[in-house]
Design a protein around this motif. Sequence first.
Motif, PDB file in Angstrom:
ATOM      1  N   ALA A  23       0.821  -1.212   0.000  1.00  0.00           N
ATOM      2  CA  ALA A  23       0.000   0.000   0.000  1.00  0.00           C
ATOM      3  C   ALA A  23       0.852   1.259   0.000  1.00  0.00           C
ATOM      4  N   GLN A  24       2.096   1.143  -0.465  1.00  0.00           N
ATOM      5  CA  GLN A  24       2.950   2.317  -0.522  1.00  0.00           C
ATOM      6  C   GLN A  24       2.440   3.295  -1.571  1.00  0.00           C
ATOM      7  N   ARG A  25       2.671   4.567  -1.340  1.00  0.00           N
ATOM      8  CA  ARG A  25       2.207   5.588  -2.285  1.00  0.00           C
ATOM      9  C   ARG A  25       3.016   5.526  -3.563  1.00  0.00           C
ATOM     10  N   ARG A  26       2.335   5.657  -4.660  1.00  0.00           N
ATOM     11  CA  ARG A  26       2.982   5.586  -5.964  1.00  0.00           C
ATOM     12  C   ARG A  26       3.593   6.933  -6.334  1.00  0.00           C
ATOM     13  N   LEU A  27       4.324   6.950  -7.418  1.00  0.00           N
ATOM     14  CA  LEU A  27       4.968   8.177  -7.887  1.00  0.00           C
ATOM     15  C   LEU A  27       3.913   9.208  -8.261  1.00  0.00           C
ATOM     16  N   GLU A  28       4.017  10.386  -7.668  1.00  0.00           N
ATOM     17  CA  GLU A  28       3.020  11.425  -7.901  1.00  0.00           C
ATOM     18  C   GLU A  28       3.355  12.277  -9.121  1.00  0.00           C
ATOM     19  N   VAL A  29       4.646  12.399  -9.429  1.00  0.00           N
ATOM     20  CA  VAL A  29       5.062  13.150 -10.615  1.00  0.00           C
ATOM     21  C   VAL A  29       5.146  12.168 -11.778  1.00  0.00           C
ATOM     22  N   VAL A  30       4.366  12.425 -12.814  1.00  0.00           N
ATOM     23  CA  VAL A  30       4.305  11.525 -13.969  1.00  0.00           C
ATOM     24  C   VAL A  30       4.720  12.293 -15.223  1.00  0.00           C
ATOM     25  N   ARG A 189       7.271   9.818  -2.057  1.00  0.00           N
ATOM     26  CA  ARG A 189       6.781  11.037  -1.402  1.00  0.00           C
ATOM     27  C   ARG A 189       7.856  11.645  -0.524  1.00  0.00           C
ATOM     28  N   LYS A 190       8.578  10.798   0.222  1.00  0.00           N
ATOM     29  CA  LYS A 190       9.631  11.293   1.092  1.00  0.00           C
ATOM     30  C   LYS A 190      10.833  11.799   0.283  1.00  0.00           C
ATOM     31  N   VAL A 191      11.163  11.092  -0.793  1.00  0.00           N
ATOM     32  CA  VAL A 191      12.289  11.519  -1.636  1.00  0.00           C
ATOM     33  C   VAL A 191      12.013  12.895  -2.230  1.00  0.00           C
ATOM     34  N   ASN A 192      10.783  13.134  -2.650  1.00  0.00           N
ATOM     35  CA  ASN A 192      10.445  14.404  -3.291  1.00  0.00           C
ATOM     36  C   ASN A 192      10.182  15.535  -2.305  1.00  0.00           C
ATOM     37  N   ASP A 193      10.190  15.220  -1.018  1.00  0.00           N
ATOM     38  CA  ASP A 193       9.999  16.237   0.005  1.00  0.00           C
ATOM     39  C   ASP A 193      11.356  16.867   0.338  1.00  0.00           C
ATOM     40  N   PRO A 194      11.559  18.142   0.014  1.00  0.00           N
ATOM     41  CA  PRO A 194      12.873  18.761   0.252  1.00  0.00           C
ATOM     42  C   PRO A 194      13.239  18.868   1.730  1.00  0.00           C
ATOM     43  N   ASN A 195      12.269  18.673   2.608  1.00  0.00           N
ATOM     44  CA  ASN A 195      12.534  18.783   4.042  1.00  0.00           C
ATOM     45  C   ASN A 195      12.926  17.450   4.688  1.00  0.00           C
ATOM     46  N   ARG A 196      12.976  16.387   3.878  1.00  0.00           N
ATOM     47  CA  ARG A 196      13.368  15.081   4.386  1.00  0.00           C
ATOM     48  C   ARG A 196      14.685  14.650   3.754  1.00  0.00           C
ATOM     49  N   PRO A 197      15.486  13.850   4.460  1.00  0.00           N
ATOM     50  CA  PRO A 197      16.785  13.446   3.919  1.00  0.00           C
ATOM     51  C   PRO A 197      16.717  12.289   2.926  1.00  0.00           C
ATOM     52  N   ASP A 198      15.564  11.634   2.815  1.00  0.00           N
ATOM     53  CA  ASP A 198      15.441  10.467   1.946  1.00  0.00           C
ATOM     54  C   ASP A 198      15.832  10.822   0.512  1.00  0.00           C
ATOM     55  N   TYR A 241      20.008  20.973  -2.827  1.00  0.00           N
ATOM     56  CA  TYR A 241      19.399  21.100  -4.148  1.00  0.00           C
ATOM     57  C   TYR A 241      18.126  20.256  -4.226  1.00  0.00           C
ATOM     58  N   ARG A 242      17.278  20.579  -5.187  1.00  0.00           N
ATOM     59  CA  ARG A 242      15.969  19.926  -5.312  1.00  0.00           C
ATOM     60  C   ARG A 242      16.088  18.633  -6.109  1.00  0.00           C
ATOM     61  N   LEU A 243      15.732  17.518  -5.477  1.00  0.00           N
ATOM     62  CA  LEU A 243      15.720  16.198  -6.107  1.00  0.00           C
ATOM     63  C   LEU A 243      14.278  15.779  -6.330  1.00  0.00           C
ATOM     64  N   VAL A 244      13.974  15.316  -7.538  1.00  0.00           N
ATOM     65  CA  VAL A 244      12.625  14.837  -7.855  1.00  0.00           C
ATOM     66  C   VAL A 244      12.739  13.485  -8.557  1.00  0.00           C
ATOM     67  N   VAL A 245      11.947  12.525  -8.074  1.00  0.00           N
ATOM     68  CA  VAL A 245      11.850  11.220  -8.726  1.00  0.00           C
ATOM     69  C   VAL A 245      10.448  11.106  -9.304  1.00  0.00           C
ATOM     70  N   ALA A 246      10.371  10.588 -10.545  1.00  0.00           N
ATOM     71  CA  ALA A 246       9.090  10.610 -11.258  1.00  0.00           C
ATOM     72  C   ALA A 246       8.849   9.292 -11.980  1.00  0.00           C
ATOM     73  N   ASP A 247       7.604   9.125 -12.391  1.00  0.00           N
ATOM     74  CA  ASP A 247       7.192   7.986 -13.205  1.00  0.00           C
ATOM     75  C   ASP A 247       7.459   8.341 -14.668  1.00  0.00           C
ATOM     76  N   GLY A 248       8.410   7.657 -15.274  1.00  0.00           N
ATOM     77  CA  GLY A 248       8.760   7.946 -16.661  1.00  0.00           C
ATOM     78  C   GLY A 248       8.466   6.810 -17.615  1.00  0.00           C
ATOM     79  N   ARG A 249       7.544   5.934 -17.228  1.00  0.00           N
ATOM     80  CA  ARG A 249       7.269   4.747 -18.047  1.00  0.00           C
ATOM     81  C   ARG A 249       6.724   5.077 -19.422  1.00  0.00           C
ATOM     82  N   ALA A 250       6.146   6.271 -19.573  1.00  0.00           N
ATOM     83  CA  ALA A 250       5.591   6.644 -20.875  1.00  0.00           C
ATOM     84  C   ALA A 250       6.666   7.060 -21.873  1.00  0.00           C
TER      85      ALA A 250
END
Length: 389
Positions: A23-30, A189-198, A241-250
Amino acid sequence: MAVLIVSTLACILGLVIVTVLHAQRRLEVVVQPVEPPPEAPFLSVMVPARNEERNIRRCVDSLLAQTYPNFEVIVLNDRSTDLTGSILTEIARRDDRLHILQGAELPPGWAGKPHALDQASQAARGEWFLFVDADTFVAPAALASTLAAAQACSADMFTIFTRQVLGSFWEKVLQPLVFTALTVGFSPRKVNDPNRPDAIANGQFILIKKSVYQAVGGHEAIKASIVEDRDLAFLVKGCGYRLVVADGRAVASTRMYTRLAEMWEGWTKNIFLGLKDRPGLLLLGAFGAFVSFFAAILLPLWLVGGLLWWAAGGGTMALLIAGEAAVLWAYLVVWRAIACAGMGVPAGYAFFTPAGAGIFAAMMIASAWKVLSGRGVTWKGRRYTTRKE
């Protein structure tokens, strides 16, 4: 009665664990395909290639077929001994956007991929750098789409998870389990949160501003890393710096492995090394190994044992115990079928979860043993060890 109580508690705990794991949250940035921008900054695409004759033509051809108008492709031929070099030379004759660099001998203290990308980056001229693995194949709109998504997110480093191409039986059984584990250990979600170290990145496709790459020291700063994608992500995010992980399957797909032996070598290289300096994740990995062992060995024994006891005259209690095991088994299969569908794998492969879980547990144990014993890991014909030689 004591056996029934233990069985009931185990069933309840198992249902909770299966739910949490899936039930983990999926990638929000697609990333969705878009047209090239009117103003296109120059982009340098870099591919490290060591004995990649199986993939390199398709990878480079897909990069050269981009709709994006302003880019170069640099392939670092990392001392390949197969046909990689001749294939690259053939492609370069018909497209001058491809630049081939011959890799230098691996210096002491360096891992192969960081060294290859360090050499390529020194020749790159773009405002943005894109690191692409040789087993990754991109759609024509990939560069335009990922750059647009990165700029929309104000990202300094933008990485995507690609569509995984799974052909063989063991790929379809094992890879969905591994990627489920990754979503648990590294929440998007944690990786894309700039306030978390993940932090995590997918080395198959990493887009980063040249200025940021240079500011954090590039691959030279993580030169000994075998999990250089994860370490680059930690370096970038740790520097603010801002790190973003996204769904790039398309827009991109990857065929990581084709055989069980390749998966064993690749994942035993990554699993423990990716967790060894993160105590919390290391404990989570140990728990994951136990859960995998349970799914592979104890759950089938629980079900079969209950049925055998019932057949031998165990009565209602034996049937209840077997029923609890069956309920947990069915619940697990449903969730695995959903996970398989998300990766384009037929739902029937969910029934092979015990086999995949057993191999996954073995990989985690073998990975830890290789590192803790000092024996090290091998990759692309090179041996790496944590022991000082």
